[in-house]
Design an enzyme around this catalytic site. Structure first.
Site, mmCIF file in Angstrom:
data_model
loop_
_atom_site.group_PDB
_atom_site.id
_atom_site.type_symbol
_atom_site.label_atom_id
_atom_site.label_comp_id
_atom_site.label_asym_id
_atom_site.label_seq_id
_atom_site.Cartn_x
_atom_site.Cartn_y
_atom_site.Cartn_z
ATOM 1 C CD GLU A 109 -71.722 -22.489 50.231
ATOM 2 O OE1 GLU A 109 -71.622 -23.631 49.363
ATOM 3 O OE2 GLU A 109 -70.799 -21.820 50.782
ATOM 4 C CD GLU A 149 -70.256 -19.458 55.982
ATOM 5 O OE1 GLU A 149 -68.895 -19.660 54.797
ATOM 6 O OE2 GLU A 149 -71.184 -19.857 55.813
#
Length: 380
Positions: free
Chosen positions: A157, A273
């Site tokens: 991220e 995810e």
């Protein structure tokens, strides 16, 4: 532990559909592991090490269904680094032992992230020593498990276009302390520590058709191309795939174009995810389960058109263990039902949707573009 685990923080306790999947076999050749393998995919979960140790029902699902797992927390900085000069590998080691015993591949998550840093980091890390801290951490952690990992989320991220930088990078502690080359440093250090693992950049929001999603895809591609031009060893992209039901913002063609661009760079692609938030759906359980299942099916039927996708993982095993109840609670305080198994470890309609999507991929026409010679088939 009994199968009907209580849901913490929710006023209505465990909830089970009146139609979980009665009489449907979900083990052996009917498992997601087997159907994924037939479609040249790995399937698995983000797992909680404490649950694996203490909860037989939880552990049985992982053993039956998963060909790959990733730790929810056991390999993050906060878990591994109780102090600047001490590591704690107990949970991470036990997870690798479990995976190897059951012939399940293990992804590492993660080596560099702006969150889940230990408390001492903010108090002690500075511009003079942050580079050393990052490199030493990666060499120590990735080096400990060298040759035994399927892949590592090396950087997690790193893109946040709302921070206003021209390059789209997040204004993270690593950026401020090390500089813009911290991502390159992390990947090169990981390759030195473990030449065998697939080194992954992992990001959320890439699947969204919103303007934010478009900006994030563009910034991510810009970063990845820059890294590849500098021969930085990036092997894979993790598309987190956190969906929101009813899915009205699935990128569809835009996501496929993004994945095609990743393919052209020689990257493997993981749906790393997956879950489907039901926060905005009505309270009726059967309705929620049906819509969530439809979203799994629709997203996977789109994403799995790209043959470079080689792994699908959900973020959690069962509804009782989802992080969404804390991160995205429903206004009515009912527990979310975002995963493939309910709180009593019964397979839900979303299980059948995922299995059907794997089967649909198996029967689909070959990808239009030939894979470049640098592409490595998934390690099944």
């Amino acid at each position: 532990m009994a199968g009907a685990a209580m849901l913490s923080g929710c006023s209505h306790g465990p909830q089970t559909s009146t139609h979980p999947l009665p009489g449907i076999d979900v083990t052996g050749k009917a498992s997601l592991r087997e159907h994924a393998a037939n479609a040249r995919l790995l399937f698995g979960f983000a797992v909680n090490t404490a649950q694996l140790r203490s909860n037989r029902s939880y552990r049985a699902i992982v053993e039956q269904q998963a060909s790959i797992i990733v730790p929810e927390n056991a390999m993050k900085w906060r878990a591994l680094r109780p102090s600047m000069d001490r590591y704690d590998f107990e949970d991470a080691d036990s997870l690798l032992t479990f995976a190897e015993k059951n012939r399940i591949k293990l992804r590492g998550h993660n080596l560099c992230w702006h969150q889940s840093l230990p408390d001492w980091f903010a108090a002690s890390a500075n511009a003079a020593d942050a580079h050393r801290l990052l490199v030493d951490h990666i060499r120590t952690v990735a080096g400990r498990y060298a040759g035994r990992m399927h892949s590592w989320d090396v950087v997690n991220e790193a893109i946040n276009t709302r921070d206003g930088r021209a390059d789209g990078l997040r204004n993270s502690p690593w950026l401020r302390l090390v500089g813009t080359d911290y991502i390159e440093i992390a990947f090169r250090s990981a390759r030195e520590a473990d030449p065998a693992a697939l080194l992954t950049y992992n990001e959320y929001g890439l699947e969204s058709a919103s303007p934010d999603g478009a900006e994030k895809r563009a910034a991510t591609l810009q970063m990845l191309r820059r890294l590849k031009q500098r021969n930085v060893p990036v092997d894979a992209i993790g598309i987190q795939s956190h969906l929101h039901a009813p899915s009205t913002q699935g990128a569809g063609p835009e996501l496929l174009r993004f994945m095609a661009s990743c393919r052209e760079m020689g990257l493997e692609i993981f749906l790393s995810e997956m879950d489907v938030s039901d926060r905005d759906l009505s309270a009726a359980i059967d309705t929620r389960d049906r819509v969530v299942a439809e979203d799994y099916r629709g997203f996977l039927n789109t994403a799995l058109q790209e043959r470079r996708v080689t792994a699908v993982l959900t973020w959690g095993v069962d509804d009782a263990s989802t992080s969404l109840n804390a991160e995205q609670p429903r206004k009515d305080r009912l527990a979310q039902r975002p995963l493939l198994f309910d709180s009593r470890y019964q397979a839900k309609p979303s299980f059948a949707s995922v299995r059907d999507a794997f089967d649909a991929r198996l029967g689909a026409a070959p990808a239009r573009a030939a894979a470049p010679s640098t592409f490595r088939l998934p390690r099944l």
